[in-house]
Design a protein around this motif. Structure first.
Motif, short mmCIF file in Angstrom:
data_model
loop_
_atom_site.label_atom_id
_atom_site.label_comp_id
_atom_site.label_asym_id
_atom_site.label_seq_id
_atom_site.Cartn_x
_atom_site.Cartn_y
_atom_site.Cartn_z
N LYS A 126 -99.72 -0.61 41.14
CA LYS A 126 -98.91 -0.37 39.95
C LYS A 126 -98.76 -1.69 39.21
O LYS A 126 -97.86 -2.49 39.51
CB LYS A 126 -97.54 0.19 40.35
CG LYS A 126 -97.63 1.53 41.09
CD LYS A 126 -96.23 2.08 41.33
CE LYS A 126 -96.26 3.40 42.07
NZ LYS A 126 -96.17 3.23 43.55
N THR A 127 -99.65 -1.90 38.25
CA THR A 127 -99.63 -3.20 37.56
C THR A 127 -98.40 -3.34 36.66
O THR A 127 -98.06 -4.45 36.26
CB THR A 127 -100.91 -3.41 36.74
OG1 THR A 127 -101.12 -2.27 35.90
CG2 THR A 127 -102.11 -3.58 37.64
N GLU A 128 -97.75 -2.21 36.35
CA GLU A 128 -96.52 -2.31 35.54
C GLU A 128 -95.38 -2.95 36.36
O GLU A 128 -94.38 -3.39 35.82
CB GLU A 128 -96.08 -0.94 34.99
CG GLU A 128 -95.66 0.09 36.03
CD GLU A 128 -96.83 0.89 36.61
OE1 GLU A 128 -97.99 0.44 36.50
OE2 GLU A 128 -96.57 1.96 37.21
N GLU A 129 -95.58 -3.02 37.68
CA GLU A 129 -94.57 -3.66 38.54
C GLU A 129 -94.95 -5.10 38.90
O GLU A 129 -94.33 -5.72 39.75
CB GLU A 129 -94.38 -2.83 39.82
CG GLU A 129 -93.71 -1.50 39.54
CD GLU A 129 -93.61 -0.60 40.76
OE1 GLU A 129 -93.91 -1.07 41.89
OE2 GLU A 129 -93.26 0.57 40.58
N PRO A 183 -92.72 -4.28 31.09
CA PRO A 183 -93.47 -3.08 30.68
C PRO A 183 -94.80 -3.42 30.01
O PRO A 183 -94.93 -4.50 29.41
CB PRO A 183 -92.53 -2.39 29.68
CG PRO A 183 -91.65 -3.49 29.16
CD PRO A 183 -91.52 -4.48 30.27
N HIS A 184 -95.75 -2.52 30.14
CA HIS A 184 -97.05 -2.71 29.46
C HIS A 184 -96.88 -2.57 27.95
O HIS A 184 -96.21 -1.65 27.47
CB HIS A 184 -98.04 -1.65 29.95
CG HIS A 184 -98.76 -2.05 31.19
ND1 HIS A 184 -98.73 -1.30 32.33
CD2 HIS A 184 -99.55 -3.12 31.47
CE1 HIS A 184 -99.47 -1.90 33.26
NE2 HIS A 184 -99.96 -3.00 32.77
N VAL A 231 -98.98 -8.16 42.78
CA VAL A 231 -98.58 -6.76 42.93
C VAL A 231 -98.64 -6.39 44.40
O VAL A 231 -99.52 -6.88 45.12
CB VAL A 231 -99.49 -5.78 42.14
CG1 VAL A 231 -99.33 -5.96 40.65
CG2 VAL A 231 -100.93 -5.92 42.56
N PRO A 232 -97.71 -5.54 44.86
CA PRO A 232 -97.81 -5.04 46.23
C PRO A 232 -98.93 -3.99 46.33
O PRO A 232 -99.25 -3.33 45.35
CB PRO A 232 -96.45 -4.41 46.49
CG PRO A 232 -95.86 -4.14 45.16
CD PRO A 232 -96.50 -5.05 44.17
N GLY A 283 -99.52 -5.30 51.92
CA GLY A 283 -99.74 -6.67 51.49
C GLY A 283 -99.45 -6.83 50.02
O GLY A 283 -98.89 -5.93 49.38
N GLU A 284 -99.83 -7.99 49.52
CA GLU A 284 -99.56 -8.33 48.13
C GLU A 284 -100.76 -9.13 47.63
O GLU A 284 -101.29 -9.94 48.39
CB GLU A 284 -98.29 -9.17 48.06
CG GLU A 284 -97.80 -9.41 46.67
CD GLU A 284 -96.48 -10.19 46.69
OE1 GLU A 284 -95.47 -9.61 46.29
OE2 GLU A 284 -96.50 -11.36 47.09
N MET A 285 -101.18 -8.90 46.42
CA MET A 285 -102.30 -9.69 45.90
C MET A 285 -102.10 -10.06 44.44
O MET A 285 -101.40 -9.37 43.70
CB MET A 285 -103.61 -8.92 46.07
CG MET A 285 -103.65 -7.56 45.41
SD MET A 285 -105.30 -6.81 45.49
CE MET A 285 -105.69 -6.91 47.21
N THR A 286 -102.75 -11.17 44.07
CA THR A 286 -102.72 -11.58 42.67
C THR A 286 -103.88 -10.89 41.95
O THR A 286 -105.00 -10.89 42.44
CB THR A 286 -102.85 -13.11 42.56
OG1 THR A 286 -101.71 -13.69 43.20
CG2 THR A 286 -102.89 -13.56 41.12
#
Lengths: 364, 147
Positions: free
Chosen positions: A95-98, A154-155, A231-232, A247-250
């Motif tokens: 969820k890139t909005e998060e 927000p996007h 983002v998670p 996990g989490e990544m950039t």
């Protein structure tokens, strides 16, 4: 006739030993650690993760060390390692909005909610060599801080969407094709193209994207939004019957807004290109978005201008640098028997030519 | 992650926790409880998905490394872990915490491991967000000649 050739083992062993020595370089200079590469050459690490198609900064740093900084060789090492991993499953869509944004800019909306956040960018630097970095002790400049934003950003595209001025991306839960599992089939679809471009060679995808800007399948792209951050990643755990964050990544995400006059099937509106890439890789993400948009000509009812960037067979078959380098570099390996037959052929043709035109040759 | 199930929340926290920090906290907790493996730690890949245009159809971005394992305490509780990266000891620690959180030791585990991890991770997230906030552009409009 096939002739098996053996030999060269000792030469190969010695070549590899020398390679190891050359990799180390001057031993009076401190050896690079994986941690140093991971922390101080992080954009190279990001590129290797993106094109190696495996998110693991330590492995990417190791690959860079082993390959002496040859990033395509490092990507090759990561791709090879990747094939040895058992696949535990697929994540939920991120969820890139998060996203916790390090950077978030828009070239189309100055006053976007959440603001224009520059992040650690090379933009606006003067591109002058900084000789302070060549000094023995690199003075640590602390970054300035301000009140941290904790709420999601927000996007920007959603604001255009409320007016219906931009084409809507309709959610679809179909299992996407995976080119690491099944050979790519053409014609493909957008999901396969986005996967292929995400792991495609940055230089190639950049070149293709640039060609659209120079007029080959021009589609007038603006960067609607570019965001970089963490983002998670969530996955359903079958044994437990619920999803957890594993996990989490950039990621770097680019959404372009493209001018569109309308076609037989679509009203005049803005259309979109999209790029989502591992790590901080904004040149790549923008390039992917431009090429993605160019490749959508069919679904948008646009005409085929015959440009390379609109030709998915051309783009997808040539954007993978490991496939490309494998085929390209194999021609340096022994082809003695192939060449022997070529040699025979040329000699024969010359003989025949000499018999057919004996006078000409005599005259020369 | 705001999940109704507290187990989802602690497993998520453990999956993302820095390996060294989790290990340090587990050392401080005391000797490892007795357990048997149900699934030995195993390194593998998970295919990460995104959505076209962030809201559209799913597509595959690439894989990430994860390590998973499952174990059972002598007292019977089963602990699972799926953690980011390739550290088998991190997976083991995470599975142990998951199992112990189902025992009467849950409160002390929460106080000694989960809460401090959460505080540390929130602090490092805030530290990045604070640097990002300092790079936010404040526009001001120039007075133009024709006005």
């Amino acid at each position: 006739m096939y002739v098996a050739v053996k030999g060269g083992e000792r030469a190969i062993d010695n070549a590899h030993a020398w390679l190891a020595e050359e990799r180390r370089g001057d031993t009076s200079i401190a050896e690079l650690s994986i941690e140093q590469i991971r922390e101080q050459l992080s954009l190279a690490v990001n590129r290797v993760m993106a094109e190696g198609s495996l998110y693991d900064p330590d492995l990417a740093a190791l690959a860079i060390k082993q390959s002496r900084g040859d990033l395509i060789e490092a990507i090759f090492l990561i791709r090879a390692y990747r094939t040895t991993l058992p696949r535990f499953g697929s994540s939920e869509p991120v969820k890139t909005e998060e996203m916790a944004c390090d950077r978030r800019i828009s070239a189309t909306f100055k006053d976007a909610p959440g603001g224009q956040v520059l992040g650690p960018t090379f933009d606006y630097t003067h591109r002058l060599l900084d000789f302070k970095l060549a000094a023995e002790s690199d003075p640590q400049a602390d970054a300035e801080t301000a009140k941290p934003r904790r709420e999601p950003t927000p996007h920007i595209m959603e604001f255009l969407n409320t007016e219906g001025l931009i084409q809507t991306e309709i959610a679809c839960e179909d299992t996407p094709p995976d080119l690491t599992r099944e050979p790519m089939e053409l014609p493909s679809n957008r999901a396969l193209r986005l996967q292929s471009l995400a792991r495609g060679d940055e230089g190639f995808v950049l070149g293709m994207a640039y060609s659209t800007q120079r007029g080959y399948a021009r589609n007038h792209a603006f960067v609607g939004e570019l965001r970089i951050g963490a983002v998670p990643v969530e996955m359903e755990i079958a044994e437990l019957g619920f999803a957890i964050e594993i996990g989490e990544m950039t990621l770097t995400e680019c959404e372009t807004v493209n001018q569109f006059q309308g076609s037989k099937t679509e009203p005049p509106q803005f259309t979109r290109g999209y790029g989502l890439v591992f790590g901080q890789s904004e040149r790549k993400a923008i390039s992917v978005a431009l090429v993605d948009r160019a490749l959508r000509w069919k679904e948008l009812g646009e005409s085929d201008s015959g440009a390379a960037a609109q030709d998915e067979e051309f783009v997808l078959s040539h954007c993978d640098n490991i496939q490309a380098t494998g085929f390209l570099e194999h021609i340096k390996l022994p082809h003695y028997v192939d060449f022997q037959s070529e040699l025979e052929l040329v000699r024969k043709l010359r003989r025949e030519a000499a018999e057919t035109y004996p006078m000409q040759e005599a005259a020369e | 992650m705001n999940k109704e199930n507290p187990r989802q929340a602690w497993m998520s926290l453990l999956a993302k926790a820095p390996t060294q920090s989790l290990e340090d906290k587990m050392t401080a907790v005391g000797p490892e409880p007795e357990f048997k493996w149900l699934r030995h730690p195993e390194v593998g890949g998970v295919m990460v998905q995104g959505r076209a245009g962030s809201t559209g159809g799913r597509f595959n971005i690439g894989e990430m490394t994860v390590t998973r394992c499952a174990l059972q305490l002598a007292s019977g509780e089963v602990g699972h872990a799926v953690v980011q990266g390739r550290s088998k000891s991190k997976a083991q620690h995470a599975a142990l915490v998951d199992a112990l959180m189902q025992t009467p030791r849950a409160n002390s585990l929460k106080a000694q491991v989960l809460d401090p991890l959460m505080t540390e991770m929130a602090a490092s997230r805030d530290a990045r967000a604070a640097k990002a906030a300092a790079t936010k552009v404040d526009f001001f409009t120039m007075v133009r000649g024709e006005d």
